[in-house]
Design a protein around this motif. Structure first.
Motif, PDB file in Angstrom:
ATOM      1  N   ALA A 149       0.832  -1.206   0.000  1.00 12.02           N
ATOM      2  CA  ALA A 149       0.000   0.000   0.000  1.00 12.02           C
ATOM      3  C   ALA A 149       0.867   1.256   0.000  1.00 12.02           C
ATOM      4  CB  ALA A 149      -0.920  -0.004   1.224  1.00 12.02           C
ATOM      5  N   GLU A 150       1.951   1.252   0.761  1.00 10.34           N
ATOM      6  CA  GLU A 150       2.849   2.412   0.829  1.00 10.34           C
ATOM      7  C   GLU A 150       3.442   2.724  -0.544  1.00 10.34           C
ATOM      8  OE1 GLU A 150       7.295   3.292   1.519  1.00 10.34           O
ATOM      9  OE2 GLU A 150       6.587   1.867   3.020  1.00 10.34           O
ATOM     10  N   ILE A 151       3.954   1.688  -1.219  1.00 14.84           N
ATOM     11  CA  ILE A 151       4.559   1.893  -2.542  1.00 14.84           C
ATOM     12  C   ILE A 151       3.528   2.438  -3.524  1.00 14.84           C
ATOM     13  CG2 ILE A 151       5.679   0.750  -4.496  1.00 14.84           C
ATOM     14  CD1 ILE A 151       7.396   1.052  -1.933  1.00 14.84           C
ATOM     15  N   LYS A 152       2.299   1.918  -3.434  1.00 10.73           N
ATOM     16  CA  LYS A 152       1.219   2.402  -4.311  1.00 10.73           C
ATOM     17  C   LYS A 152       0.942   3.878  -4.058  1.00 10.73           C
ATOM     18  CE  LYS A 152      -3.548   1.296  -5.638  1.00 10.73           C
ATOM     19  NZ  LYS A 152      -4.710   0.383  -5.371  1.00 10.73           N
ATOM     20  N   LEU A 153       0.982   4.281  -2.792  1.00 10.40           N
ATOM     21  CA  LEU A 153       0.724   5.685  -2.463  1.00 10.40           C
ATOM     22  C   LEU A 153       1.844   6.601  -2.947  1.00 10.40           C
ATOM     23  CD1 LEU A 153      -0.712   5.153   1.137  1.00 10.40           C
ATOM     24  CD2 LEU A 153      -1.990   5.966  -0.862  1.00 10.40           C
ATOM     25  N   TRP A 154       3.104   6.155  -2.844  1.00 13.20           N
ATOM     26  CA  TRP A 154       4.211   6.945  -3.407  1.00 13.20           C
ATOM     27  C   TRP A 154       4.006   7.123  -4.915  1.00 13.20           C
ATOM     28  CZ3 TRP A 154       7.019   9.694  -0.325  1.00 13.20           C
ATOM     29  CH2 TRP A 154       7.449   9.234   0.920  1.00 13.20           C
ATOM     30  N   THR A 155       3.586   6.049  -5.578  1.00 16.01           N
ATOM     31  CA  THR A 155       3.355   6.116  -7.026  1.00 16.01           C
ATOM     32  C   THR A 155       2.247   7.110  -7.344  1.00 16.01           C
ATOM     33  OG1 THR A 155       4.053   3.808  -7.267  1.00 16.01           O
ATOM     34  CG2 THR A 155       2.780   4.752  -9.078  1.00 16.01           C
ATOM     35  N   MET A 156       1.176   7.102  -6.541  1.00 15.62           N
ATOM     36  CA  MET A 156       0.090   8.071  -6.737  1.00 15.62           C
ATOM     37  C   MET A 156       0.604   9.509  -6.600  1.00 15.62           C
ATOM     38  SD  MET A 156      -3.129   6.443  -4.662  1.00 15.62           S
ATOM     39  CE  MET A 156      -3.909   4.900  -5.163  1.00 15.62           C
ATOM     40  N   GLY A 158       3.376  10.458  -7.629  1.00 15.92           N
ATOM     41  CA  GLY A 158       4.315  10.711  -8.723  1.00 15.92           C
ATOM     42  C   GLY A 158       5.760  10.514  -8.317  1.00 15.92           C
ATOM     43  N   ILE A 159       5.973   9.726  -7.291  1.00 17.19           N
ATOM     44  CA  ILE A 159       7.328   9.502  -6.771  1.00 17.19           C
ATOM     45  C   ILE A 159       7.715   8.046  -6.971  1.00 17.19           C
ATOM     46  CG2 ILE A 159       8.754   9.489  -4.672  1.00 17.19           C
ATOM     47  CD1 ILE A 159       6.864  11.736  -3.610  1.00 17.19           C
ATOM     48  N   ASP A 160       8.815   7.821  -7.671  1.00 24.54           N
ATOM     49  CA  ASP A 160       9.383   6.476  -7.813  1.00 24.54           C
ATOM     50  C   ASP A 160      10.336   6.291  -6.641  1.00 24.54           C
ATOM     51  OD1 ASP A 160      10.781   4.170  -8.404  1.00 24.54           O
ATOM     52  OD2 ASP A 160      11.041   4.637 -10.530  1.00 24.54           O
ATOM     53  N   ILE A 161       9.828   5.674  -5.573  1.00 23.21           N
ATOM     54  CA  ILE A 161      10.605   5.639  -4.344  1.00 23.21           C
ATOM     55  C   ILE A 161      11.905   4.851  -4.501  1.00 23.21           C
ATOM     56  CG2 ILE A 161       9.572   3.586  -3.275  1.00 23.21           C
ATOM     57  CD1 ILE A 161      10.426   6.977  -1.584  1.00 23.21           C
ATOM     58  N   GLY A 162      11.939   3.935  -5.468  1.00 25.30           N
ATOM     59  CA  GLY A 162      13.174   3.189  -5.713  1.00 25.30           C
ATOM     60  C   GLY A 162      14.288   4.084  -6.223  1.00 25.30           C
ATOM     61  N   LYS A 163      13.908   5.127  -6.974  1.00 28.10           N
ATOM     62  CA  LYS A 163      14.897   6.048  -7.542  1.00 28.10           C
ATOM     63  C   LYS A 163      15.037   7.331  -6.722  1.00 28.10           C
ATOM     64  CE  LYS A 163      14.114   4.542 -12.339  1.00 28.10           C
ATOM     65  NZ  LYS A 163      13.630   4.973 -13.686  1.00 28.10           N
ATOM     66  N   ASP A 164      13.915   7.781  -6.144  1.00 25.28           N
ATOM     67  CA  ASP A 164      13.894   9.100  -5.505  1.00 25.28           C
ATOM     68  C   ASP A 164      14.193   9.067  -4.014  1.00 25.28           C
ATOM     69  OD1 ASP A 164      13.167  10.080  -7.974  1.00 25.28           O
ATOM     70  OD2 ASP A 164      11.018  10.022  -7.548  1.00 25.28           O
ATOM     71  N   ARG A 165      14.376   7.897  -3.456  1.00 26.00           N
ATOM     72  CA  ARG A 165      14.649   7.790  -2.025  1.00 26.00           C
ATOM     73  C   ARG A 165      16.038   8.344  -1.712  1.00 26.00           C
ATOM     74  NH1 ARG A 165      14.744   1.360  -1.424  1.00 26.00           N
ATOM     75  NH2 ARG A 165      15.621   1.762   0.625  1.00 26.00           N
ATOM     76  N   GLY A 166      16.170   8.802  -0.482  1.00 29.33           N
ATOM     77  CA  GLY A 166      17.469   9.289  -0.019  1.00 29.33           C
ATOM     78  C   GLY A 166      17.725   8.772   1.378  1.00 29.33           C
TER      79      GLY A 166
END
Length: 274
Positions: A149-156, A158-166
């Motif tokens: 659910a968290e990954i789906k919400l990041w996608t909503m 507009g954030i690709d958490i795999g690439k945009d995470r820090g």
């Protein structure tokens, strides 16, 4: 003498059958949220009292629980990620999916609320603010229903958490209780199911900051592992557990589980689209 030996052997065989028949137990692979929230501790004694069946729970993230079912190491899976559950069925590992209950996810964070989202209802805006300000966020990172659910919400958002995470994004690969403990110790934001949060005691300076967004809906479903794939599955006993969960008795038991007058789960077995 031979006749006597045969008689003893026959008697031993007769008495052996009831011993085997008494093994009324099943293994249920389920989510850490159903375990950590205390739900199983409340409903399983009621189920055993009604049926005489013992339930051994393997508490894992939804992805791991479904993998346990795929290996045939459980009789039933009881999880909360509908898309993953439907994939499990399409692969032939489950017999049928039954909706059981729902609650919701919440965004928990420090009382100081460094990104200023407390009291809002837009989870997508809140996650965007966390990412933009680099505020500390704890992710379960364990393929659980909550993580999906968290990954789906990041996608909503507009954030690709795999690439945009820090460095601000802490992926721990652990259950909900552990994620809340780490968030409490580090004053971080974290997505939690409401049931586990209500039963969580080590809150520190954490509180609910975002809730009420319809995108935070959290549905649970239950499936019998397919005995055609794994003949050792206890089909009859497993189906008894499912039938009880979705029966008026089981649904009432789920509704009656409360902490400090707060209802943790809402039964909806009668909703075919859930």
């Amino acid at each position: 003498m031979l006749a006597r030996r045969l008689l003893i052997a026959a008697a031993a065989a007769i008495f052996a059958f009831p011993v085997l028949a008494q093994d009324k137990s099943i293994v249920v692979a389920s989510t850490t949220s159903t375990q950590d929230s205390g739900l199983f501790g409340y409903i399983l004694p009621l189920f055993k009292n009604a049926t005489g069946i013992d339930v051994k729970v393997v508490a894992q993230g939804t992805g791991q629980a479904l993998d346990t079912g795929r290996r045939g190491d459980a009789d039933v899976v009881f999880v909360h990620a509908k898309s993953a559950e439907e994939k499990f069925l399409s692969e032939g590992f489950g017999v049928k999916r039954y909706p059981v209950m729902y609650n919701d996810f919440i965004l928990v964070g420090p009382k100081s609320d460094p990104v200023g989202v407390k009291g809002t209802k837009d989870i997508v805006k809140a996650l965007t603010a966390i990412k933009d300000k680099g505020a500390s966020f704890v992710s379960r990172g364990d393929r659980s229903g909550t993580h999906i659910a968290e990954i789906k919400l990041w996608t909503m958002a507009g954030i690709d958490i795999g690439k945009d995470r820090g460095p601000w994004y802490k992926e721990i690969g652990q259950g909900m209780g552990a994620a809340l403990n780490i968030a409490s110790a580090s004053n971080s934001y974290v997505l939690s199911d409401r049931g586990t949060w209500l039963s969580f005691k080590n809150r520190g300076d954490l509180e609910i900051v975002v809730e009420g967004d319809k995108r935070l809906f959290n549905q649970y479903g239950v499936m019998l592992v397919n005995p055609a794939k794994h003949p050792a599955v206890k089909t009859t006993l497993g189906q008894q557990f499912i039938d009880w969960l979705i029966s008026p008795e089981g649904q009432t038991a789920i509704a009656n589980y409360k902490i400090d007058s707060n209802q943790l789960f809402y039964p909806n077995a009668n909703d075919p689209g859930a």
